[in-house]
Scaffold this motif. Structure first.
Motif, PDB file in Angstrom:
ATOM      1  N   GLN A  20       4.461 -53.994  -3.879  1.00  0.00           N
ATOM      2  CA  GLN A  20       5.684 -54.219  -3.108  1.00  0.00           C
ATOM      3  C   GLN A  20       5.426 -54.091  -1.606  1.00  0.00           C
ATOM      4  O   GLN A  20       5.906 -54.906  -0.816  1.00  0.00           O
ATOM      5  N   LYS A  21       4.661 -53.066  -1.227  1.00  0.00           N
ATOM      6  CA  LYS A  21       4.354 -52.878   0.192  1.00  0.00           C
ATOM      7  C   LYS A  21       3.504 -54.031   0.724  1.00  0.00           C
ATOM      8  O   LYS A  21       3.700 -54.476   1.854  1.00  0.00           O
ATOM      9  N   ALA A  22       2.563 -54.530  -0.082  1.00  0.00           N
ATOM     10  CA  ALA A  22       1.713 -55.650   0.335  1.00  0.00           C
ATOM     11  C   ALA A  22       2.542 -56.910   0.560  1.00  0.00           C
ATOM     12  O   ALA A  22       2.182 -57.759   1.379  1.00  0.00           O
ATOM     13  N   MET A  23       3.674 -57.016  -0.143  1.00  0.00           N
ATOM     14  CA  MET A  23       4.560 -58.170   0.012  1.00  0.00           C
ATOM     15  C   MET A  23       5.571 -57.949   1.133  1.00  0.00           C
ATOM     16  O   MET A  23       6.466 -58.765   1.347  1.00  0.00           O
ATOM     17  N   GLY A  24       5.442 -56.813   1.842  1.00  0.00           N
ATOM     18  CA  GLY A  24       6.292 -56.554   2.995  1.00  0.00           C
ATOM     19  C   GLY A  24       7.571 -55.798   2.710  1.00  0.00           C
ATOM     20  O   GLY A  24       8.424 -55.666   3.591  1.00  0.00           O
ATOM     21  N   ALA A  25       7.727 -55.298   1.506  1.00  0.00           N
ATOM     22  CA  ALA A  25       8.954 -54.574   1.153  1.00  0.00           C
ATOM     23  C   ALA A  25       9.023 -53.236   1.888  1.00  0.00           C
ATOM     24  O   ALA A  25       8.016 -52.540   2.016  1.00  0.00           O
ATOM     25  N   THR A  26      10.193 -52.907   2.387  1.00  0.00           N
ATOM     26  CA  THR A  26      10.419 -51.597   3.005  1.00  0.00           C
ATOM     27  C   THR A  26      11.353 -50.753   2.149  1.00  0.00           C
ATOM     28  O   THR A  26      11.506 -49.565   2.390  1.00  0.00           O
ATOM     29  N   GLN A  54      19.770 -39.809  -1.031  1.00  0.00           N
ATOM     30  CA  GLN A  54      19.781 -38.488  -1.661  1.00  0.00           C
ATOM     31  C   GLN A  54      18.356 -38.012  -1.959  1.00  0.00           C
ATOM     32  O   GLN A  54      17.468 -38.812  -2.239  1.00  0.00           O
ATOM     33  N   TRP A  55      18.185 -36.681  -1.911  1.00  0.00           N
ATOM     34  CA  TRP A  55      16.925 -36.078  -2.330  1.00  0.00           C
ATOM     35  C   TRP A  55      16.809 -36.253  -3.828  1.00  0.00           C
ATOM     36  O   TRP A  55      17.812 -36.174  -4.523  1.00  0.00           O
ATOM     37  N   PRO A  56      15.672 -36.515  -4.396  1.00  0.00           N
ATOM     38  CA  PRO A  56      14.338 -36.577  -3.802  1.00  0.00           C
ATOM     39  C   PRO A  56      13.926 -37.970  -3.322  1.00  0.00           C
ATOM     40  O   PRO A  56      12.804 -38.148  -2.878  1.00  0.00           O
ATOM     41  N   ASN A  57      14.847 -38.946  -3.419  1.00  0.00           N
ATOM     42  CA  ASN A  57      14.495 -40.300  -2.978  1.00  0.00           C
ATOM     43  C   ASN A  57      14.006 -40.311  -1.528  1.00  0.00           C
ATOM     44  O   ASN A  57      13.065 -41.032  -1.200  1.00  0.00           O
ATOM     45  N   THR A  58      14.655 -39.514  -0.685  1.00  0.00           N
ATOM     46  CA  THR A  58      14.242 -39.468   0.723  1.00  0.00           C
ATOM     47  C   THR A  58      12.820 -38.942   0.868  1.00  0.00           C
ATOM     48  O   THR A  58      12.058 -39.416   1.714  1.00  0.00           O
ATOM     49  N   SER A  59      12.469 -37.987   0.040  1.00  0.00           N
ATOM     50  CA  SER A  59      11.105 -37.435   0.085  1.00  0.00           C
ATOM     51  C   SER A  59      10.081 -38.443  -0.411  1.00  0.00           C
ATOM     52  O   SER A  59       8.997 -38.582   0.167  1.00  0.00           O
ATOM     53  N   TYR A  60      10.405 -39.161  -1.480  1.00  0.00           N
ATOM     54  CA  TYR A  60       9.500 -40.192  -1.985  1.00  0.00           C
ATOM     55  C   TYR A  60       9.291 -41.277  -0.923  1.00  0.00           C
ATOM     56  O   TYR A  60       8.167 -41.741  -0.719  1.00  0.00           O
ATOM     57  N   ALA A  61      10.365 -41.686  -0.252  1.00  0.00           N
ATOM     58  CA  ALA A  61      10.240 -42.703   0.796  1.00  0.00           C
ATOM     59  C   ALA A  61       9.305 -42.226   1.900  1.00  0.00           C
ATOM     60  O   ALA A  61       8.455 -42.981   2.379  1.00  0.00           O
ATOM     61  N   ARG A  62       9.454 -40.971   2.286  1.00  0.00           N
ATOM     62  CA  ARG A  62       8.600 -40.412   3.343  1.00  0.00           C
ATOM     63  C   ARG A  62       7.141 -40.374   2.893  1.00  0.00           C
ATOM     64  O   ARG A  62       6.244 -40.767   3.633  1.00  0.00           O
ATOM     65  N   VAL A  63       6.894 -39.933   1.677  1.00  0.00           N
ATOM     66  CA  VAL A  63       5.526 -39.828   1.158  1.00  0.00           C
ATOM     67  C   VAL A  63       4.852 -41.203   1.091  1.00  0.00           C
ATOM     68  O   VAL A  63       3.682 -41.354   1.441  1.00  0.00           O
ATOM     69  N   PHE A  64       5.620 -42.208   0.649  1.00  0.00           N
ATOM     70  CA  PHE A  64       5.037 -43.544   0.494  1.00  0.00           C
ATOM     71  C   PHE A  64       5.145 -44.392   1.750  1.00  0.00           C
ATOM     72  O   PHE A  64       4.703 -45.541   1.771  1.00  0.00           O
ATOM     73  N   GLY A  65       5.725 -43.846   2.813  1.00  0.00           N
ATOM     74  CA  GLY A  65       5.774 -44.533   4.093  1.00  0.00           C
ATOM     75  C   GLY A  65       6.653 -45.774   4.120  1.00  0.00           C
ATOM     76  O   GLY A  65       6.265 -46.791   4.701  1.00  0.00           O
TER      77      GLY A  65
END
Length: 72
Positions: A20-26, A54-65
């Motif tokens: 997903q990240k390689a395809m430009g997804a944020t 909501q937590w933990p989604n925010t933490s996962y987003a931060r970890v995966f950049g």
């Protein structure tokens, strides 16, 4: 067996995130079944859900950049 199952699902999720990240997804969307175990209550208190604010989604987003992380 449950540990192997969780590890395989986690590895598939990581591969999906890379793709997903390689395809430009944020906004990353992963399968919520990644976090379901054979054992009842196995880390259910901290599993990501569908609300990216909501937590933990925010933490996962931060970890995966990425901007947001959702499990559907």
């Amino acid at each position: 067996m449950a540990c192997v199952d969780m590890r395989l699902k986690w590895e598939r999720m990581l591969a999906s995130i890379v793709t997903q990240k390689a395809m430009g997804a944020t906004q990353i969307i992963v399968d919520k079944q990644t976090f379901v175990s054979y054992y009842k209550g196995y880390t259910d208190w901290g599993n990501p859900g569908s609300d990216p604010t909501q937590w933990p989604n925010t933490s996962y987003a931060r970890v995966f950049g990425v901007q947001s992380f959702i499990a559907k």
